[in-house]
Design an enzyme around this catalytic site. Structure first.
Site, mmCIF file in Angstrom:
data_model
loop_
_atom_site.group_PDB
_atom_site.id
_atom_site.type_symbol
_atom_site.label_atom_id
_atom_site.label_comp_id
_atom_site.label_asym_id
_atom_site.label_seq_id
_atom_site.Cartn_x
_atom_site.Cartn_y
_atom_site.Cartn_z
ATOM 1 N N HIS A 42 49.059 43.088 41.037
ATOM 2 C CA HIS A 42 48.811 41.636 41.044
ATOM 3 C C HIS A 42 50.075 40.865 41.440
ATOM 4 C CE1 HIS A 42 45.473 38.949 40.051
ATOM 5 N NE2 HIS A 42 46.354 38.045 39.676
ATOM 6 N N ASP A 99 43.071 43.920 37.925
ATOM 7 C CA ASP A 99 44.432 44.105 37.427
ATOM 8 C C ASP A 99 44.905 42.958 36.540
ATOM 9 O OD1 ASP A 99 44.547 42.271 39.476
ATOM 10 O OD2 ASP A 99 45.820 43.494 40.780
ATOM 11 N N TYR A 152 36.103 37.409 40.323
ATOM 12 C CA TYR A 152 36.500 37.505 38.925
ATOM 13 C C TYR A 152 35.219 37.319 38.115
ATOM 14 C CZ TYR A 152 41.619 37.121 39.459
ATOM 15 O OH TYR A 152 42.944 37.354 39.737
#
Length: 527
Positions: free
Chosen positions: A395, A273, A244
């Site tokens: 996700h 996502d 991330y």
């Protein structure tokens, strides 16, 4: 000799001007740390003046305290005997209120791993054993759980086409993922906070994956460090690492440098996502109740906590109950574990800026996770060979509710731009409950299939053995399905082995992608 503090002394420090918490039997002054806490200061302030180990431990990898706080922040020891009854740990007082789903599982679910015959059984067993907070985080999904439910049900609309008079004595589930040999065509998707369900955590999942030769993608928000997760792994064991990207790019760059020192990690999985957290109400409700039990404000003392309804047992006053519950917890509008984990995550990623930045900071292959349209899959294919693969995913239904299941996106790719399947390795995740689900995805062109909640619930059901049972069940079901289709090797699974017409009627249709066409990037495939 270190000073010992009583509960009453710690309780005097519950503000942003003076914030103390008790962790692992020690008293810490975290006042200076409040502004820099990745999850925001409010989360810490909710636990100020309390014994916060139960809340802290499953979420933070070992060593976080030492890395985040100065030596002076550790004030002394805590006298646990001074805790009032309502502040005692669950081991001393019994488990705090369980959700209706957990109570139902205790009545109806299996009691041992040996009794678990499928993934639903393992989830039921885990639901009995894990904390309410863990259940809320694992179970939760966006808004009304429509995408989560669709992920689970869409595979039932795809029918198998078994063949007869085929020698089915030989069957191998071995395959390759990004050129790495694996023993099964499914892998563990990046899913955070494994230690919420069991102390073995992500390392325990890694041990089980080693037994079954399965790939594991380590979550960026794992409750253990990457070094701890891969420790003791088998020489041929394969890992990926989820990224991330952070607002402070230097943090991500430093983390990539750490990952490069771990030869077991073969690729970077850039998750796209969830640029912002979805609204996960089960997580928010159970986290609010956990905070209610931990903080014990004067308004909350002596009042019974409400329990969140199981999705199949919603009352007619659900919205009113939810509002009252949040108000009573003192956290109306607050997020749960999931929202806290997103603090600091960059929402400004783009094709033109992020991939060139990433090329400067890693030599590892890139897998893009979270594609939900064939247009994005096509654009991704233009970035090969830097991008080696894509994971079609919504996700787990945890970001945008009513987003399509990954199998819809896979069928879109087959219809509009099938050349993507030859340019990239295409994976899917979300909603896998059976080995037949895995085989159906493979037949339609997926190179591998990811598992998110299943390993977490397996871990919650029985630690490392629970994850092994999860993988054992799926491997056996995949083998059975392959044999009944008359297929010996994973690479021989093809579209003619399934009938997906019912699902094909529901996929995106009829609208071109003008932005791609204008940019000269779009060439409609001839079918």
């Amino acid at each position: 000799m270190a000073k010992t503090y009583t509960y009453d002394e710690v309780q005097q420090h519950r503000s942003s001007d003076s914030c103390w918490v008790v962790l692992y039997g020690n008293v810490y002054d975290v006042t200076k740390f409040l502004p820099s806490h990745p999850g925001g200061s409010k989360i810490i302030l909710q636990l100020a003046g309390t014994e916060a180990t139960e809340e802290y431990d499953p979420i933070h990898p070992p060593g976080t305290l030492e890395d985040s706080l100065s030596a002076e922040a550790k004030l002394g020891l805590f006298d646990a005997s001074t805790l009032p009854r309502q502040e005692l740990s669950p081991e001393q007082t019994g488990t705090p209120g369980k959700s209706p789903a957990q109570e139902q599982a205790e009545e109806l679910g299996p009691e041992t791993l040996d009794e678990c015959l499928n993934l639903d059984d393992l989830e039921a067993l885990a639901t009995r054993k894990i904390s309410r907070k863990a259940w809320g985080y694992y179970y939760s999904a966006g808004d009304d759980l429509i995408s989560k439910k669709k992920n689970n049900t869409v595979y039932s609309q795809i029918l198998m086409r078994p063949r007869i008079f085929v020698d089915c004595t030989q069957c191998s589930t071995a395959t390759t993922i990004l050129g790495q040999k694996v023993s099964v065509p499914f892998f563990v998707s990046p899913a955070a906070m494994a230690r919420l369900g069991n102390p073995a955590g992500e390392h325990g999942i890694a041990q089980a994956c080693g037994t079954y030769g399965a790939l594991q993608i380590i979550s960026n928000n794992a409750s253990q460090t990457p070094e701890q997760v891969v420790e003791g792994s088998k020489p041929d064991q394969v890992f990926g690492w989820q990224l991330y990207v952070q607002n402070e790019r230097k943090k991500s760059e430093d983390m990539l440098a750490r990952i490069h020192k771990l030869p077991q990690i073969k690729f970077i999985c850039l998750t796209l996502d969830a640029p912002v957290p979805g609204k996960r109400e089960h997580d928010e409700r159970t986290s609010n109740v956990s905070s209610n039990l931990a903080v014990r404000s004067s308004v909350q003392q002596g009042s019974a906590s409400k329990t969140s309804p199981h999705p199949e047992q919603k009352s007619g006053h659900e919205k009113t109950d939810r509002l009252e519950e949040n108000i009573e917890a003192g956290n109306a509008g607050d997020g749960g574990v999931g929202k806290a984990l997103f603090a600091g995550t960059a929402p400004d990623l783009t094709w033109k800026t992020t991939l060139p930045w990433l090329a400067k900071h890693t030599h590892l292959p890139i897998v893009l996770k979270g594609l939900q349209t064939h247009e994005d899959a096509y654009i991704a294919s233009l970035y090969a060979p830097q991008v080696k693969g894509i994971i079609l995913s919504n996700h787990g239904g945890r970001a945008m509710d009513t987003a399509p299941p990954s199998i819809h996106t896979l069928l879109e790719i087959r219809k509009y731009c099938p050349e993507v399947l030859s340019r990239l390795e295409v994976f899917v995740d979300g909603g896998i409950k059976r080995g037949t689900d895995i085989v159906k995805a493979l037949c339609l062109g997926a190179k591998g299939v990811g598992l998110g909640r299943a390993p977490l619930f397996g871990l919650g059901a029985g630690g490392v053995e629970g994850v092994e049972r999860t993988l054992e069940i799926l491997k056996a079901e995949v083998e059975t399905a392959m044999r009944l289709l008359g297929v010996e090797k994973v690479e021989d699974l093809k579209p003619h082995h399934v009938n997906a017409r019912t699902v094909e009627r529901d996929i995106f249709d009829g609208v071109e992608a003008p932005a791609l066409e204008k940019a000269g990037l779009w060439v409609k495939s001839k079918l």
